[in-house]
Design a protein around this motif. Structure first.
Motif, PDB file in Angstrom:
ATOM      1  N   HIS B  92      70.689  60.669  27.936  1.00 11.47           N
ATOM      2  CA  HIS B  92      71.538  61.343  28.925  1.00 11.47           C
ATOM      3  C   HIS B  92      71.310  60.773  30.319  1.00 11.47           C
ATOM      4  CE1 HIS B  92      73.355  65.135  27.020  1.00 11.47           C
ATOM      5  NE2 HIS B  92      73.015  64.312  26.053  1.00 11.47           N
ATOM      6  N   ILE B  93      70.042  60.587  30.663  1.00 19.42           N
ATOM      7  CA  ILE B  93      69.747  60.046  31.993  1.00 19.42           C
ATOM      8  C   ILE B  93      70.376  58.663  32.137  1.00 19.42           C
ATOM      9  CG2 ILE B  93      67.883  59.076  33.403  1.00 19.42           C
ATOM     10  CD1 ILE B  93      66.185  61.444  32.663  1.00 19.42           C
ATOM     11  N   HIS B  94      70.234  57.861  31.099  1.00 23.50           N
ATOM     12  CA  HIS B  94      70.734  56.486  31.184  1.00 23.50           C
ATOM     13  C   HIS B  94      72.268  56.463  31.265  1.00 23.50           C
ATOM     14  CE1 HIS B  94      69.657  52.251  30.989  1.00 23.50           C
ATOM     15  NE2 HIS B  94      70.728  52.037  30.238  1.00 23.50           N
ATOM     16  N   ALA B  95      72.901  57.234  30.418  1.00 27.01           N
ATOM     17  CA  ALA B  95      74.368  57.200  30.379  1.00 27.01           C
ATOM     18  C   ALA B  95      74.968  57.815  31.639  1.00 27.01           C
ATOM     19  CB  ALA B  95      74.873  57.943  29.139  1.00 27.01           C
ATOM     20  N   VAL B  96      74.444  58.962  32.041  1.00 30.19           N
ATOM     21  CA  VAL B  96      74.981  59.594  33.240  1.00 30.19           C
ATOM     22  C   VAL B  96      74.612  58.757  34.464  1.00 30.19           C
ATOM     23  CG1 VAL B  96      74.905  61.666  34.672  1.00 30.19           C
ATOM     24  CG2 VAL B  96      74.965  61.875  32.198  1.00 30.19           C
ATOM     25  N   GLY B  97      73.390  58.209  34.458  1.00 28.89           N
ATOM     26  CA  GLY B  97      72.957  57.359  35.570  1.00 28.89           C
ATOM     27  C   GLY B  97      73.873  56.159  35.743  1.00 28.89           C
ATOM     28  N   ALA B  98      74.277  55.558  34.644  1.00 26.74           N
ATOM     29  CA  ALA B  98      75.127  54.375  34.730  1.00 26.74           C
ATOM     30  C   ALA B  98      76.463  54.714  35.369  1.00 26.74           C
ATOM     31  CB  ALA B  98      75.351  53.788  33.344  1.00 26.74           C
ATOM     32  N   SER B  99      76.918  55.937  35.152  1.00 21.08           N
ATOM     33  CA  SER B  99      78.189  56.343  35.735  1.00 21.08           C
ATOM     34  C   SER B  99      78.000  56.693  37.214  1.00 21.08           C
ATOM     35  CB  SER B  99      78.712  57.556  34.968  1.00 21.08           C
ATOM     36  OG  SER B  99      80.087  57.517  34.852  1.00 21.08           O
ATOM     37  N   VAL B 100      76.962  57.463  37.479  1.00 24.75           N
ATOM     38  CA  VAL B 100      76.737  57.930  38.841  1.00 24.75           C
ATOM     39  C   VAL B 100      76.396  56.760  39.769  1.00 24.75           C
ATOM     40  CG1 VAL B 100      75.188  59.314  40.267  1.00 24.75           C
ATOM     41  CG2 VAL B 100      76.130  60.268  38.179  1.00 24.75           C
ATOM     42  N   VAL B 101      75.729  55.740  39.231  1.00 23.68           N
ATOM     43  CA  VAL B 101      75.375  54.605  40.086  1.00 23.68           C
ATOM     44  C   VAL B 101      76.658  53.982  40.652  1.00 23.68           C
ATOM     45  CG1 VAL B 101      75.334  52.580  38.551  1.00 23.68           C
ATOM     46  CG2 VAL B 101      73.586  52.838  40.272  1.00 23.68           C
ATOM     47  N   PHE B 102      77.728  54.020  39.882  1.00 27.25           N
ATOM     48  CA  PHE B 102      78.978  53.457  40.400  1.00 27.25           C
ATOM     49  C   PHE B 102      79.590  54.334  41.483  1.00 27.25           C
ATOM     50  CE2 PHE B 102      78.688  50.585  36.910  1.00 27.25           C
ATOM     51  CZ  PHE B 102      79.253  49.441  37.441  1.00 27.25           C
ATOM     52  N   LEU B 103      79.440  55.626  41.321  1.00 29.36           N
ATOM     53  CA  LEU B 103      79.913  56.513  42.387  1.00 29.36           C
ATOM     54  C   LEU B 103      79.209  56.147  43.689  1.00 29.36           C
ATOM     55  CD1 LEU B 103      81.433  59.024  43.350  1.00 29.36           C
ATOM     56  CD2 LEU B 103      79.467  60.391  42.625  1.00 29.36           C
ATOM     57  N   ILE B 104      77.895  55.970  43.608  1.00 30.95           N
ATOM     58  CA  ILE B 104      77.132  55.648  44.819  1.00 30.95           C
ATOM     59  C   ILE B 104      77.479  54.248  45.316  1.00 30.95           C
ATOM     60  CG2 ILE B 104      74.819  55.563  45.834  1.00 30.95           C
ATOM     61  CD1 ILE B 104      75.598  58.309  44.899  1.00 30.95           C
ATOM     62  N   ILE B 105      77.663  53.315  44.397  1.00 31.65           N
ATOM     63  CA  ILE B 105      78.048  51.961  44.821  1.00 31.65           C
ATOM     64  C   ILE B 105      79.369  52.011  45.590  1.00 31.65           C
ATOM     65  CG2 ILE B 105      78.923  49.731  43.997  1.00 31.65           C
ATOM     66  CD1 ILE B 105      76.791  49.656  41.921  1.00 31.65           C
ATOM     67  N   TYR B 106      80.328  52.768  45.060  1.00 36.41           N
ATOM     68  CA  TYR B 106      81.616  52.847  45.752  1.00 36.41           C
ATOM     69  C   TYR B 106      81.456  53.488  47.131  1.00 36.41           C
ATOM     70  CZ  TYR B 106      84.290  51.227  41.715  1.00 36.41           C
ATOM     71  OH  TYR B 106      84.806  50.467  40.701  1.00 36.41           O
ATOM     72  N   ILE B 107      80.654  54.547  47.201  1.00 34.53           N
ATOM     73  CA  ILE B 107      80.443  55.166  48.511  1.00 34.53           C
ATOM     74  C   ILE B 107      79.802  54.158  49.467  1.00 34.53           C
ATOM     75  CG2 ILE B 107      79.219  56.983  49.766  1.00 34.53           C
ATOM     76  CD1 ILE B 107      79.424  58.721  47.255  1.00 34.53           C
ATOM     77  N   HIS B 108      78.802  53.442  48.967  1.00 32.31           N
ATOM     78  CA  HIS B 108      78.074  52.434  49.742  1.00 32.31           C
ATOM     79  C   HIS B 108      79.031  51.341  50.228  1.00 32.31           C
ATOM     80  CE1 HIS B 108      74.306  50.382  50.720  1.00 32.31           C
ATOM     81  NE2 HIS B 108      74.609  49.327  49.981  1.00 32.31           N
ATOM     82  N   MET B 109      79.861  50.872  49.330  1.00 33.58           N
ATOM     83  CA  MET B 109      80.820  49.802  49.664  1.00 33.58           C
ATOM     84  C   MET B 109      81.821  50.268  50.719  1.00 33.58           C
ATOM     85  SD  MET B 109      82.136  47.999  46.204  1.00 33.58           S
ATOM     86  CE  MET B 109      83.594  47.159  46.785  1.00 33.58           C
ATOM     87  N   PHE B 110      82.375  51.452  50.494  1.00 34.60           N
ATOM     88  CA  PHE B 110      83.414  51.895  51.425  1.00 34.60           C
ATOM     89  C   PHE B 110      82.828  52.376  52.741  1.00 34.60           C
ATOM     90  CE2 PHE B 110      85.664  51.913  47.345  1.00 34.60           C
ATOM     91  CZ  PHE B 110      86.563  50.903  47.680  1.00 34.60           C
ATOM     92  N   THR B 111      81.561  52.766  52.715  1.00 28.24           N
ATOM     93  CA  THR B 111      80.874  52.998  53.987  1.00 28.24           C
ATOM     94  C   THR B 111      80.830  51.684  54.763  1.00 28.24           C
ATOM     95  OG1 THR B 111      79.480  54.665  52.974  1.00 28.24           O
ATOM     96  CG2 THR B 111      78.731  53.755  55.060  1.00 28.24           C
ATOM     97  N   GLY B 112      80.452  50.607  54.059  1.00 31.06           N
ATOM     98  CA  GLY B 112      80.398  49.278  54.679  1.00 31.06           C
ATOM     99  C   GLY B 112      81.746  48.892  55.266  1.00 31.06           C
ATOM    100  N   ILE B 113      82.811  49.168  54.516  1.00 24.76           N
ATOM    101  CA  ILE B 113      84.141  48.808  54.999  1.00 24.76           C
ATOM    102  C   ILE B 113      84.536  49.698  56.179  1.00 24.76           C
ATOM    103  CG2 ILE B 113      86.595  48.709  54.392  1.00 24.76           C
ATOM    104  CD1 ILE B 113      85.845  47.849  51.639  1.00 24.76           C
TER     105      ILE B 113
END
Ligand code: HEM
Lengths: 363, 416
Positions: B92-113
């Motif tokens: 569960h940690i791995h599967a949910v983590g893999a999804s949530v990491v993208f949420l954070i990546i997108y936030i991180h990216m669009f913060t940069g933009i």
């Protein structure tokens, strides 16, 4: 505070996206159907049938228009002849469909009315036993009456296509109205008229006892009710119900249970291999199973899986068993989840206090 | 060799040999971060933590996972989920983590933009970040195949099939990627290798590059202000902590990150234990069956926007088939974010809302990406297909327009 505003904007963007790709998308991909109905009065089935036939009529009417247009365009005599033939067929379909549909709907309504009437009759156990001994045990075993199956599962599968289930618990797991309906006409009760239509040339392995008087059918049901089966509780009951109701077709690998009918025989009988149900509580979810088991055709039109006519309690047992085997860690997950969240909350609060302390020096 | 005097403590012994003192100063206590930032700047640390969580949970899964099409499904769903103590937790940690990491990546990216953190010296941060995005995408895609469920199989089938659209080499390329003519055991074993070894190694290396790229230009701040770090650092060290525009990475910056991390983990664990279906698609609990196409095939949510750009072109335009157009648009969508630093021709480094033209562009892009994501999941029929087409065109147009918009903005603000 500015940061809270940013957080709110973020929550809105993520929330909209989430809503779109989860609840909304699922709603679009799986439109809701009529919920499970344990009344066994045929109303939902007839409504579904009428709707399907109406759709068929619309399609046929469109086909007439299409063929007519084709005919107008065609120049070659041979092609014209072929199209005319198709057109005739389509036209006759349009002409006869409403009548056939209406008659069939009426027939089904009457069928369930009779079954309901039969189920309400007081049955005679002694007479029922005579009827069962004469008619049913040729194919079915009845362990509770000291009459196990006469032949091996493999032989039974070879003779009937599928292993006839033991009838010991039949009157407990099947709804009485369903049972009365099933004895009178298995194909109608199981809602698989399509598969066994006159044109298919197939006959269902168990005969229809429509020659029996309603009173006689009530006697058979009364006898089956009188059988004393050991009363099971909790998980044991869940398992027993599953095996009795689904076990002739479905395996449950994660419980080391194999369908009583061998897999290759099943494939021939059903036209498709019934899936192993170990993980179906996860892949389909409780809600879908609840509606599906009650009337498979309502969710998966044309499916080979028959309606099995369980009572609400028995169906609940079956789903509970599927969850016990498919998701045995559910309780552990919930309790550990609560502890973890409590622990993380403490961590977060400490983090906040620490941050306040450190940042008070630099602000 | 230098003279080593007798060490008085264990700390000193190590310090003599590894220069711990100096190292900690450079990396932690005298690594300067601007003070004027908000919680969005904690996303980088959240990503580092998430990557660590994924790595550790992944190691546990790796102990029981079997990369073989006949065993994979049960090794995950039975052995790990049911037999191994707390195996379900790691999954569960791995599967949910893999999804949530993208949420954070997108936030991180669009913060940069949003804050313009990709230009005027920060180009390499941006490029290394985009490399991480691509690597994480590959990691997510290869990992999703491993449980060998229906969605694993069919998403793999559809996505590898995309490469078949490339002229001349397409057909051969698909076979090369799959290691067979169809998605098969050899496909599974090679994606297993990529998922557990090659891509994680590349990610580790790229994270180091990303962090290194941050050293010279420094992290951006809320106002996009450029200032003299040495002077500000000196102020801080001299005790003028309130006046100084910088804070040290440890403990000041990280204390805030810990606080954000705490509440983020609360959200993450809630999903892990109680709300995981969005990351562990129910359809994937059906064993892969190459003869039974699911009614709806869709990739994981974080690929939906680019999947929709691919699907959006469903009819022929000017003699080019919809499939080819979609493929071209898809290729552009994958690469175009890399070019942000050069597509943005305005000299302004400011939050988008303080930029006269860019702000419209930014919010337009956000809306378009959300529309693409949602329609990427919906069945592409009727009006849905047209919404997909319109939003794909909008996406491409936005990036074609970006240089012109920002050029005009540059003129308007006069080089500020
Ligand atoms: C697992 C992947 C990643 C990790 C571990 C990571 C880590 C970090 C860290 C620790 C920082 C400094 C703190 C902060 O500003 O948040 C940072 C900054 C940054 N990252 Fe990433 N990052 C990742 C992916 C990305 C991606 C995909 C992009 C976008 C292309 C990106 C672009 C940036 C930018 C532009 C900055 C500078 C922010 C500023 O100057 O304000 N990173 N990253």
């Amino acid at each position: 505070m500015k940061e809270l505003k940013i957080l709110a904007v973020l929550a809105v963007l993520v929330g909209i996206t989430y809503y779109g790709i989860e609840p909304y998308a699922h709603h679009e991909m799986h439109p809701p159907v009529a919920p499970a109905d344990f009344t066994y009065n045929g109303k939902q089935e007839v409504a579904l049938y009428t709707k399907t036939m109406d759709e068929k009529l619309v399609a046929a009417t469109e086909n007439v228009a299409v063929q007519t247009a084709e005919l107008a365009k065609a120049t070659d005599a041979k092609a014209k002849e072929a199209i005319t033939k198709k057109l005739e067929k389509a036209k006759s379909e349009v002409a006869t469909l409403p009548e056939t549909a209406k008659a069939e709907a009426q027939r089904r309504t009457d069928f369930w009315k009779t079954a309901n009437h039969t189920a309400a009759l007081e049955g005679n156990v002694t007479n029922g036993k005579v009827l069962v001994d004469a008619n049913c045990i040729a194919c079915h075993g009845i362990d509770a009456a000291g009459m196990p199956m006469a032949i091996s599962n493999a032989d039974a599968a070879a003779s009937y296509g599928v292993v006839p289930p033991d009838l010991s618990s039949a009157a407990t797991i099947y709804d009485a109205k369903y049972l009365a309906a099933f004895i009178a006409s298995p194909v109608d009760a199981m809602h698989i008229q399509e598969k066994y239509s006159p044109e298919s040339g197939k006959t269902f392995p168990m005969p229809s006892y429509n020659w029996m008087q309603p009173q006689e059918i009530a006697d058979v049901v009364a006898y089956l009710k009188s059988l004393s089966v050991k009363k099971l509780e909790g998980k044991e009951a869940h398992k027993a119900t599953f095996e009795a109701a689904c076990g002739r077709c479905h395996s449950m690998q994660y419980a080391k249970f194999e369908s009583t009918t061998p897999a290759d025989a099943l494939k021939t009988y059903m036209g498709t291999t019934p899936p192993d149900l170990s993980q179906y509580i996860k892949s389909r979810g409780e809600h879908y199973l609840h509606d599906f088991i009650n009337d498979p055709q309502a969710l998966l039109a044309g499916t080979a899986m028959p309606r099995v006519g369980l009572t609400e309690v028995a169906q609940h047992d079956v789903i509970a068993y599927m969850e016990e085997i498919g998701d045995p860690k559910k309780d552990e997950r919930i309790s550990l989840g609560i502890y973890t969240l409590a622990f993380t909350l403490v961590f977060a609060i400490l983090g906040y206090l620490w941050k306040r302390k450190i940042w008070s020096e630099v602000h | 060799m230098a003279e080593f005097k007798q060490a008085d403590s264990m700390y000193e012994w190590f310090d003599q040999r590894l220069g711990i003192d100096k190292f900690l100063k450079v990396m932690m206590t005298e690594y300067w971060i601007p003070k004027n930032i908000n919680f969005l700047w904690a996303m980088g640390v959240l990503l580092t933590v998430m990557f660590t969580i994924l790595l550790v949970s992944g190691l546990f899964l790796l102990m029981y996972y079997k990369p073989d099409i006949n065993m994979a499904f049960d090794s995950v769903n039975y052995t790990i989920m049911q037999e191994v103590a707390y195996g379900w937790l790691f999954r569960h940690i791995h599967a949910v983590g893999a999804s949530v990491v993208f949420l954070i990546i997108y936030i991180h990216m669009f913060t940069g933009i949003y804050y313009g953190s990709y230009k005027k010296g920060r180009e390499m941060i941006w490029i290394s970040g985009m490399l991480l995005f691509v690597l994480f995408s590959a990691e997510g895609f290869s990992g999703y195949m491993l449980p060998w469920g229906q969605m694993s199989y069919w998403a793999a089938y559809v996505i590898t099939e995309i490469f078949g659209g490339i002229p001349l080499i397409g057909g051969d390329l698909v076979v090369w990627i799959r290691g067979n003519f169809y998605v098969s055991d050899s496909t599974l074993t090679r994606f297993f290798m990529l998922h557990v070894l090659l891509i994680p190694l590349a990610i580790l290396g790229t994270i180091v590059l990303h962090f290194y790229a941050l050293r010279f230009p420094h992290v951006n701040n809320l106002d996009g202000e450029f200032f003299d770090y040495d002077a500000e650092a000196k102020k801080y060290l001299d005790g003028k902590k309130v006046e100084s525009k910088v804070v040290p990475f440890w403990p000041v910056f990280l204390s805030k990150d810990f606080f954000v991390l705490g509440f983020f983990l609360l959200f993450f664990f809630y999903l892990t234990f109680f709300h995981f279906n969005f990351a562990m698609d129910p359809v994937n609990f059906d064993k892969a069956d190459g003869l039974k196409t699911p009614a709806h095939i869709y990739p994981e949510w974080y690929f939906l926007w680019s999947y929709e750009v691919l699907r959006g072109f469903f009819f022929e335009i000017a003699g080019i088939s919809g499939k080819s157009l979609g493929l071209i648009a898809f290729a552009v969508a994958q690469a175009v974010f890399f070019l942000m630093p050069w597509l943005d021709r305005s000299p302004m480094v400011k939050p988008a809302n303080q930029r006269p033209y860019f702000k419209y562009w930014f919010w337009f892009l956000m809306v378009d990406l959300i529309v693409l994501t949602i329609y990427g999941k919906l069945p592409p029929t009727g009006t849905n297909a047209w919404v997909g087409f319109a939003s794909s065109i909008t996406f491409l147009s936005l990036f074609i327009a970006l240089p012109f918009i920002t050029k005009a903005e540059g003129k308007k603000v006069g080089g500020k």
